[in-house]
Write a protein that holds these residues in place. Sequence first.
Motif, PDB file in Angstrom:
ATOM      1  N   GLY A   1      72.250 -10.647  33.930  1.00 57.05           N
ATOM      2  CA  GLY A   1      72.239 -10.114  32.566  1.00 57.05           C
ATOM      3  C   GLY A   1      73.362  -9.089  32.383  1.00 57.05           C
TER       4      GLY A   1
ATOM      5  N   ASP B   1      73.273 -13.243  27.925  1.00 54.20           N
ATOM      6  CA  ASP B   1      72.340 -12.668  26.942  1.00 54.20           C
ATOM      7  C   ASP B   1      70.999 -12.308  27.612  1.00 54.20           C
ATOM      8  N   LEU B   2      70.604 -11.050  27.460  1.00 55.47           N
ATOM      9  CA  LEU B   2      69.390 -10.599  28.146  1.00 55.47           C
ATOM     10  C   LEU B   2      68.145 -11.368  27.713  1.00 55.47           C
ATOM     11  N   SER B   3      68.137 -11.824  26.440  1.00 58.69           N
ATOM     12  CA  SER B   3      66.934 -12.551  25.986  1.00 58.69           C
ATOM     13  C   SER B   3      66.832 -13.914  26.698  1.00 58.69           C
ATOM     14  N   ILE B   4      67.979 -14.517  27.017  1.00 57.21           N
ATOM     15  CA  ILE B   4      67.955 -15.785  27.771  1.00 57.21           C
ATOM     16  C   ILE B   4      67.455 -15.520  29.192  1.00 57.21           C
TER      17      ILE B   4
ATOM     18  N   ARG C   1      65.570 -13.074  30.228  1.00 50.74           N
ATOM     19  CA  ARG C   1      64.135 -12.742  30.200  1.00 50.74           C
ATOM     20  C   ARG C   1      63.282 -13.999  30.066  1.00 50.74           C
ATOM     21  N   LYS C   2      63.712 -14.906  29.188  1.00 50.99           N
ATOM     22  CA  LYS C   2      62.946 -16.129  28.953  1.00 50.99           C
ATOM     23  C   LYS C   2      62.875 -16.960  30.244  1.00 50.99           C
TER      24      LYS C   2
ATOM     25  N   SER D   1      60.674 -15.483  32.920  1.00 46.47           N
ATOM     26  CA  SER D   1      59.242 -15.676  32.703  1.00 46.47           C
ATOM     27  C   SER D   1      58.820 -17.122  33.021  1.00 46.47           C
TER      28      SER D   1
ATOM     29  N   GLU E   1      61.722  -1.078  31.564  1.00 44.37           N
ATOM     30  CA  GLU E   1      60.803  -2.104  32.081  1.00 44.37           C
ATOM     31  C   GLU E   1      59.435  -1.510  32.455  1.00 44.37           C
TER      32      GLU E   1
END
Length: 207
Positions: A108, A114-117, A119-120, A123, A181
């Motif tokens: 990231g 992209d941090l949202s990618i 994170r997804k 998970s 976090e």
Amino acid sequence: MSKNKGLFIVFEGPDRSGKTTQINLLAEALNKKRIKFLITREPGGCPLSEKIRDLLLDPKNNISPMAELLLYEAARAQHTAEKILPALKRGEVVISDRFFLATLAYQGYGRKIDLSIVRKLNSVAALGLKPDLTFLFLMPDREFEKRDRKKDGLNPDRIEREKADFRKKVNSAYRKLALTEKNIISIDATLKVEKINEFILKKLKLK
Ligand code: TMP
């Protein structure tokens, strides 16, 4: 606590922050108390993921940022399914040298994905599992640079051969992640080994 009977503890931080030494000391304490535990690591931890680790760390491989992210996540998916979840279901304490926080820091912040990618994918690969507790080793850039220079002559892996600027970005990313976090316990990595060990044992109510 996770839905499992066991406890999932992760040690995180930049390279050469002292995580592995502390994991070994925690193992000694758990042994003394006859508490069942499993020590594992990422990337790796099971045969397939160890093979992926070899690919990721081999300096001969030229890996694009997205392929790198997906390889770390593939290793995680197998490791979680094959090793971590079964141990937690048996009620063991699982201690992992790195888990998905590293992907936020390295892929990231370091590779600028992209941090949202990230994170997804974290998970998805972790099958929804989250650490109950993460001990995050932090140090100022000055100290990091000092330790970083010491690796010369140690046959550095592909990530350790990255430009100093990349590794510095990762170091400061961990300091940011410590603030954003969940379930993070920050550790001053510049403290003496015994002091850090005592702190960890107290947090885990082993002392
Ligand atoms: P290690 O040397 O601490 O075992 O980890 C191997 C390297 O892989 C280390 O430089 C950190 C890096 N790494 C990532 O870039 N992303 C990740 O998701 C993980 C788990 C490790």
